[in-house]
Structures are given as structure tokens and as C-alpha cells.
Scaffold this motif. Structure first.
Motif, PDB file in Angstrom:
ATOM      1  N   LEU B  79       0.822  -1.234   0.098  1.00  0.00           N
ATOM      2  CA  LEU B  79       0.074   0.222  -0.080  1.00  0.00           C
ATOM      3  C   LEU B  79       0.874   1.286  -0.029  1.00  0.00           C
ATOM      4  N   ASN B  80       0.500   2.385  -0.476  1.00  0.00           N
ATOM      5  CA  ASN B  80       0.984   3.626  -0.616  1.00  0.00           C
ATOM      6  C   ASN B  80       0.278   4.724   0.025  1.00  0.00           C
ATOM      7  N   THR B  81       1.062   5.606   0.552  1.00  0.00           N
ATOM      8  CA  THR B  81       0.619   6.656   1.204  1.00  0.00           C
ATOM      9  C   THR B  81       0.725   8.111   0.496  1.00  0.00           C
ATOM     10  N   ALA B 149       2.556   8.010  -5.508  1.00  0.00           N
ATOM     11  CA  ALA B 149       2.109   6.815  -4.889  1.00  0.00           C
ATOM     12  C   ALA B 149       1.090   5.916  -5.978  1.00  0.00           C
ATOM     13  N   ASN B 152       2.971   2.902  -8.234  1.00  0.00           N
ATOM     14  CA  ASN B 152       3.359   1.583  -7.507  1.00  0.00           C
ATOM     15  C   ASN B 152       2.348   0.586  -7.736  1.00  0.00           C
TER      16      ASN B 152
END
Lengths: 272, 357
Positions: B79-81, B149, B152
């Protein structure tokens, strides 16, 4: 600036003329004339004599080594200081800055007492039947003195630029898949470079020009360019040669400052 | 319903004596736009940081796709923030910022270039690749943070008050932009905000939090129309919250006057809280109203007038497009289905009781 307030700058203007501009002009005057007052380049060219360029070379070498050692010691230290859980209320930073407030001469003299052949360190070593440490009056003692004295000037700018890095920028790098090493090399190190560069200037320049450290810890055997210049003024009384060599030294200082200004485009590290 | 993608089980977290999360349970479904909403210090950001891997809970587990990832570092999570205040790498160009995650994963140059182009197009910033972050406006930097983000291809995008620093107009534009992005990408969004309007506009599910407890979970309509307690009613939009008595099913006594309502099962003569939204209060001729009062204040709000009406010792907040002058005698009428009955908290502590699904 408001015209009416311009006069407020006058004291600083007078100060800089009296204590910066005029002395500089005198250095150039003495440096470019001989004893009779006639123009000559002899004092500048004097750097090419073996005694002088060896002293300059040794100065450059020792201050470069000291600067590199300072970076190696200061960077991890600054990172530790930035760790909020260790450096609560900035107390640790205070401890590291504390020596800066004590007289520089006094601290160097203390090292002389510590390092002497029959000094504190050797007394302890011989009491423990260990071989004695003979570094007083060697270049190693001078490097030790330089690193000890100038380390805070490297720690502070690095600490400054490290503590300015937004915690979330580091988190973002981790979030995007970087491991600890990648986060350091790709994000933390580049962002803290201005501090490192500023630290280099603040350590390299005083180390290059010092004569006190080499006098006290190097004995009279090791001559740095600072010692040569000092002797021309205080012992040989040849102000012309002393000034000429000072001009040469100034050129090296200006070069190092120009390099750091070019590299540090944002001027971020110069906050000290 | 699509399956649970993230499951938070009994999460607890405290800093010293300050309890931020207490036994929190929550699941997030695949492809859901879930918003954690609450005042500052309610634990919403801590929850997000635990999901992102930047905090470890004292107790409890984070289950992602049936795997326990509680102790997994952030760089190993799928997951990305998108961080508050963007957190762009200021020493890199926009293209290098976007490429950061892909370069770490050793993707080919052609693939990375393609992705940068695609991402810039997606956030409407074509041709910005060679600029540096500081030369961009706040809204543009925010879009780059989103682009960085999503290249990815995370399964979940975590957004920590991403629009907080933007001005009102830009914030509204970005809300639509985010909804569009979510639909185009088809991934799960977990969004943290204290702005109730933002939450109502974008979310599939809203989780209202206060003092480390979940107050209510539901769709925006549920949360707005049927708040479960006074906190939720007060936090989401304007409301009249009146301490009342439930006489029996479908009859409630508000300020000494009986009103018909549609709620049942609260027992007889029970003290309850009643919430009535200001737009549901109808001002009519005094003779037609259930109770009568006098208009005391008027503020023009653009879409409507906001009026305060003093009736039976309570200042009623009323939103109406029809103006009634200050001092005018009016009647107040409320449709039965617009009266929302809520249980009173038994004590201060219970006001923040956790509502498990």
C-alpha cells in the motif's frame, strides 16, 4: 530599505571600514611592497621556496584529513542527536556545544598536558603496564587537536539540516519501498548535504589557518603555513613576507568558500 | 459484497498515559472509499499510520489479504501513502519523484518513462516532469504526491488529510478529482479527514471516531440522517440536539410538547436525545405550528438563511430559503420521519463507547 533608517547602518559601516577594509588594504599593501615601499611580487613568489610550500602543503593535508574525520564523526553523532527519544529537550546537543564556550587555548593546553611524554594519559598507561603513547609533537597530535576543537562546527550545521528534514519525507521513502540503507542514501544524505558543505567550510578554513594548535601540540618542529606567517610577524619582523603569504592563504580560503557556495545552491546550511 | 481486504483486530495504542486507540475493530472492503472522520486527537491518523506501518500497535493485529502484517515494515507493504503537506523529495525533479518507487523495484527505464507519462496525465499535469517540487503550487504538489503513490500500483491508497492545506475552491475540485481517480484505478482508498463535508462528498463508508473509539460506521446518508449519538449528530453538520422524553413508541415529548415520530423500541417515558436537522425544521404560521416561537437572529448564508427561533426555552436552528424577519412570531413544525431519536449516554465515559459492527 527606508531612507530615514539608512543612518542606522552607519556604525556597522564604520566598523567594517576600520576593522575589515583597512586591515585588508594594509595586508595587500605590505604583501605587494618591499621594505623600502617599492612594488614587488617577491613576497607572493616566496611561497615557491621549499620551506614555504611544504608548510602550505602540510596545512592543506592536515586540515583536509581533520575535516574528513570531523565528517565521519559528526554525521552519525548528528543523526543520534536528531533522534528525539535520545535527545530529550535538546540536552545532548547542549553537552556537545558546551566545550565551544570554553576558551579554545585552554582546551588545547589541556590536550598538551594529557598527551605529554609524562602526561596524564602516559601515566595511566604505564601504571597499567601498557606501552606509552608518543604522539605529542607529531602531525597526529595536531590532527587530534583540530578534530577536537572544530568538531562542534561540523556537528551543528549537519544537525541543523538533518533536523529540518520532514519526518514524513523519510516515511514517504519507506512507503515507496526503500529499505533503511536506500532511504539514507537516496533521501536523507542528499537533503542534509547543505549542512555537510557548510560544516566543511567551518572546519576546513580555521584548520587551514591555525597556528595555536600546531604550536602547542606540534612543538616547534612541525611548521604549518599559519606558523610561518606568525613567525614572520612576531619573530623575524618581516611584515612584507608575512602579508604576502597571507594573501596566498586567503586565495585558498576564498576558493574553498566559492566551492561551497556553488554546491550549496539553496544556502540552507549557512544558517549558523 | 466484495471481500474484506484489511481487517483491524482489537487495535490499542497509547502514548504514555494518553490512550489514542482502545480495542478498535474495523474492516475495509476491496475497492471501498472509506473515510476516517473525527476531531483532532480522535485516533484517525494513528489508525492510518498503523495501517501504513509507521506505528506499531500496543495490542491487536492488522490483517491484509488474510495475512498478519502488524510487524511488517512499510517498504514491504502493498500500500502507498499520500502524506499531509505532500512530503515530496525537494532534491529531485517531479519525474524523479514519481520514479522513486519504481527505481527501487528495478523496473526498466522504458517501463518507468511510460509510467511517469501515464501518471502525469492521470493527475492532469502533463509536461511537468522536469520541474522541481518547489516551483509547483500546493494543489499541483498534492497531485504529484498522488501520482508518486499510484505508479506503484498499490492495492490500497492511504490519504492523510491530503487536502488540508488547500483553499476551498481547490479543495472542492480535488474532491471530484479523487473520486474520478478512485473510479479509474479501481483500488481501495482509506482517507483521513476532520472535514465532514469532504467525508460526505467522497466516501462509500464513513467511520466517525472520537477519543479513540469508533462512534458510528455507515454510508454518508446513514451518518447524516440517522446519527447514533449526540456526538455524531453534532460533528456531522448543524443540528438541534434536544434532551427529551420518549413517551411511548412513535411519540416523543420535546420541550413539553408531544411530537409524533417513527422510532420504536425505546421503551416508555425514557429520557432520550432528539436530533432535528435545521433544514428539517419548518417555519409556518403560528396557528399551524406544533409549537410557537419568535425569530431572534438571521444570517444570510448564500444558499439559505440561517435563523434562530426561540421556542419553549430552546434556540432552534433553522435553515430556510424563506426569510422571516427578526421578532416575527412563527410556528414550528417537524415531519415525524425527520425526528431522529438517540439513546442518552449513561455517563460521560459511555459517550465515547465503541460501536462494533
Amino acid at each position: 530599505m527606508n531612507k530615514n533608517k539608512k543612518w542606522m547602518a552607519t556604525p556597522y559601516f564604520i566598523w567594517s571600514i576600520a576593522f575589515i577594509i583597512i586591515p585588508l588594504c594594509m595586508v595587500f599593501y605590505y604583501g605587494l611592497t618591499d621594505k623600502t615601499g617599492a612594488f614587488t611580487l617577491e613576497n607572493i613568489i616566496a611561497i615557491t621556496t621549499e620551506e614555504h610550500w611544504k608548510a602550505l602543503w602540510l596545512s592543506l593535508l592536515l586540515s583536509t584529513i581533520s575535516t574528513l574525520l570531523c565528517i565521519l564523526l559528526a554525521y552519525p553523532l548528528a543523526m543520534i542527536l536528531c533522534n528525539a527519544s535520545i535527545n530529550q529537550d535538546g540536552f545532548l546537543v547542549l553537552i556537545f556545544i558546551l566545550p565551544m564556550w570554553m576558551n579554545f587555548l585552554l582546551r588545547t593546553l589541556a590536550w598538551q598536558t594529557l598527551l605529554e611524554k609524562t602526561g596524564v594519559i602516559n601515566s595511566i598507561l604505564s601504571a597499567l603496564h601498557l606501552p606509552s603513547l608518543n604522539i605529542i609533537n607529531t602531525p597526529y597530535a595536531i590532527i587530534l587537536g583540530m578534530v577536537y576543537n572544530f568538531l562542534p562546527f561540523m556537528v551543528l550545521p549537519i544537525y541543523n539540516s538533518l533536523s529540518k528534514i520532514d519526518r514524513n519525507v523519510v516515511n514517504a521513502a519507506r512507503d515507496l519501498g526503500a529499505n533503511n540503507v536506500q532511504t539514507f542514501t537516496k533521501v536523507i544524505l542528499p537533503l542534509s548535504l547543505p549542512g555537510v558543505i557548510s560544516g566543511i567550510t567551518m572546519v576546513f578554513v580555521p584548520a587551514l589557518t591555525t597556528f595555536v594548535i600546531s604550536n602547542l601540540l606540534g612543538g616547534s618542529k612541525i611548521l604549518l603555513i599559519g606558523n610561518v606567517i606568525e613567525q614572520e610577524f612576531t619573530q623575524t619582523n618581516n611584515w612584507n613576507l608575512g602579508s604576502g603569504l597571507s594573501i596566498i592563504l586567503m586565495i585558498f580560503i576564498i576558493i574553498s568558500i566559492v566551492i561551497s557556495t556553488i554546491t550549496d545552491k539553496d544556502g540552507e546550511g549557512n544558517s549558523l | 459484497m466484495s471481500h474484506k481486504l484489511i481487517d483491524l483486530v482489537n487495535l490499542s495504542k497509547s502514548y504514555g498515559s494518553n490512550v489514542v486507540l482502545d480495542e478498535m475493530n474495523l474492516y475495509i472492503r476491496e475497492n471501498e472509499f472509506l473515510t476516517l472522520l473525527g476531531p483532532s486527537g480522535c485516533g484517525k491518523t494513528t489508525t492510518l499510520r498503523i495501517i501504513g506501518g509507521f506505528e506499531t500497535p500496543d495490542k491487536g493485529q492488522v490483517i491484509f489479504d488474510n495475512q498478519d502484517i502488524t510487524k511488517l515494515p512499510p517498504n514491504k507493504r502493498q500500500l502507498n501513502t499520500v502524506f499531509q503537506k505532500y512530503a515530496l523529495f525537494t532534491h529531485m525533479t517531479i519525474a524523479e519523484n514519481i520514479a522513486f518507487g519504481l527505481k527501487i523495484k528495478n523496473k526498466s527505464k522504458a517501463y518507468i518513462d511510460d509510467k511517469i507519462k501515464y501518471a502525469l496525465k492521470l493527475v492532469n499535469l502533463d509536461g511537468f516532469g522536469s520541474r522541481i517540487p518547489d516551483s509547483l503550487s500546493g494543489g499541483q504538489q498534492q497531485r504529484i504526491a498522488i501520482a508518486r503513490a499510484i505508479v506503484n500500483e498499490p492495492k490500497v491508497l492511504l490519504l492523510d488529510e491530503p487536502l488540508g492545506a488547500l483553499d476551498l475552491k481547490l479543495r472542492q475540485d480535488m474532491q471530484y478529482e479523487l473520486i474520478r481517480l478512485k473510479n479509474e484505478l479501481g483500488i481501495t482508498f482509506i482517507y483521513v479527514t476532520h472535514d465532514q463535508e469532504e467525508a460526505l462528498t467522497m466516501s462509500d463508508t464513513i467511520v466517525v471516531m472520537n477519543q479513540g473509539y469508533i462512534q458510528q460506521i455507515g454510508s454518508p446518508e446513514d451518518i447524516y440522517n440517522e446519527p447514533e449519538n449526540a456526538f455524531v449528530a453534532d460533528f456531522i453538520g448543524d443540528s438541534n440536539i434536544i434532551s427529551s422524553t420518549m413517551v411511548h413508541d412513535e411519540l416523543v415529548e420535546i420541550l413539553g410538547t408531544k411530537f409524533t415520530c417513527v422510532d420504536k423500541g425505546f421503551g416508555t417515558n425514557r429520557p432520550v436525545d432528539v436530533v432535528i436537522r435545521p433544514e428539517d425544521v419548518e417555519l409556518v404560521a403560528p396557528a399551524n405550528g406544533t409549537i410557537q416561537g419568535t425569530v431572534t437572529h438571521i444570517i444570510f448564508k448564500g444558499v439559505h438563511y440561517e435563523m434562530e427561533v426561540m421556542a419553549n426555552g430552546f434556540e432552534w436552528l433553522v435553515h430556510s430559503t424563506k426569510l422571516h424577519a427578526v421578532g416575527e412570531h412563527v410556528g414550528i413544525q417537524v415531519d415525524p420521519f425527520n425526528i431522529q431519536i438517540m439513546n442518552k449516554p449513561a455517563s460521560e465515559d459511555e459517550e465515547a463507547v465503541s460501536v462494533d459492527e
